[in-house]
Motif scaffolding. Structure first.
Motif, mmCIF file in Angstrom:
data_model
loop_
_atom_site.group_PDB
_atom_site.id
_atom_site.type_symbol
_atom_site.label_atom_id
_atom_site.label_comp_id
_atom_site.label_asym_id
_atom_site.label_seq_id
_atom_site.Cartn_x
_atom_site.Cartn_y
_atom_site.Cartn_z
ATOM 1 N N VAL A 103 2.543 6.282 -7.262
ATOM 2 C CA VAL A 103 1.482 7.000 -7.972
ATOM 3 C C VAL A 103 1.525 8.498 -7.652
ATOM 4 O O VAL A 103 1.510 9.338 -8.562
ATOM 5 N N TRP A 138 2.845 1.618 -3.542
ATOM 6 C CA TRP A 138 2.023 2.104 -4.643
ATOM 7 C C TRP A 138 1.542 3.532 -4.416
ATOM 8 O O TRP A 138 1.438 4.319 -5.364
ATOM 9 N N ASN A 144 0.832 -1.213 0.000
ATOM 10 C CA ASN A 144 0.000 0.000 0.000
ATOM 11 C C ASN A 144 0.860 1.254 0.000
ATOM 12 O O ASN A 144 0.581 2.207 -0.720
#
Length: 120
Positions: free
Chosen positions: A96, A92, A89
């Protein structure tokens, strides 16, 4: 005064501010607040991006966008450099948001070069 501020700002400035808030709250929202390195990095970098976004909202300087690009690159690579890439978690979220910060800052630089007198 607020109307004048709104006229001189670009959407990229506001987007980076939103990304800074998203990064700051991401340890709680994405569930990696217990991973101290990832959480502290999110809080510190979120504050820095937010401060740069606020500075850009008040008076544009190209260096602020370049600094945001460097910070965005840091976000992309920091899961591996700070050894929390196994926390999926967090990894990413960082990748991003980092890519978004880089893209938005590059867009702001490009936009400023295309329309140098858009800001009064």
């Amino acid at each position: 005064m607020m109307a004048t501020l709104m006229e001189r700002t670009k959407p990229q400035d506001w987007m980076n501010l939103v990304l800074a808030v998203a990064l700051f709250v991401s340890p709680w929202v994405m569930g990696f607040a217990g991973e101290l390195m990832a959480a502290w990095n999110a809080w510190v970098v979120g504050v820095v991006i937010g401060a740069l976004a606020l500075a850009t909202l008040t008076a544009f300087s190209e260096w602020e966008e370049w600094a945001n690009m460097v910070i965005g690159i840091w976000l992309v690579v920091s899961p591996w450099l700070l050894d929390f890439a196994a926390t999926v978690n967090a990894m990413w979220t960082y990748v991003v948001l980092g890519l978004l910060v880089v893209a938005i800052s590059a867009w702001a630089l490009w936009d400023e070069r295309q329309n140098p007198h858009a800001r009064a």
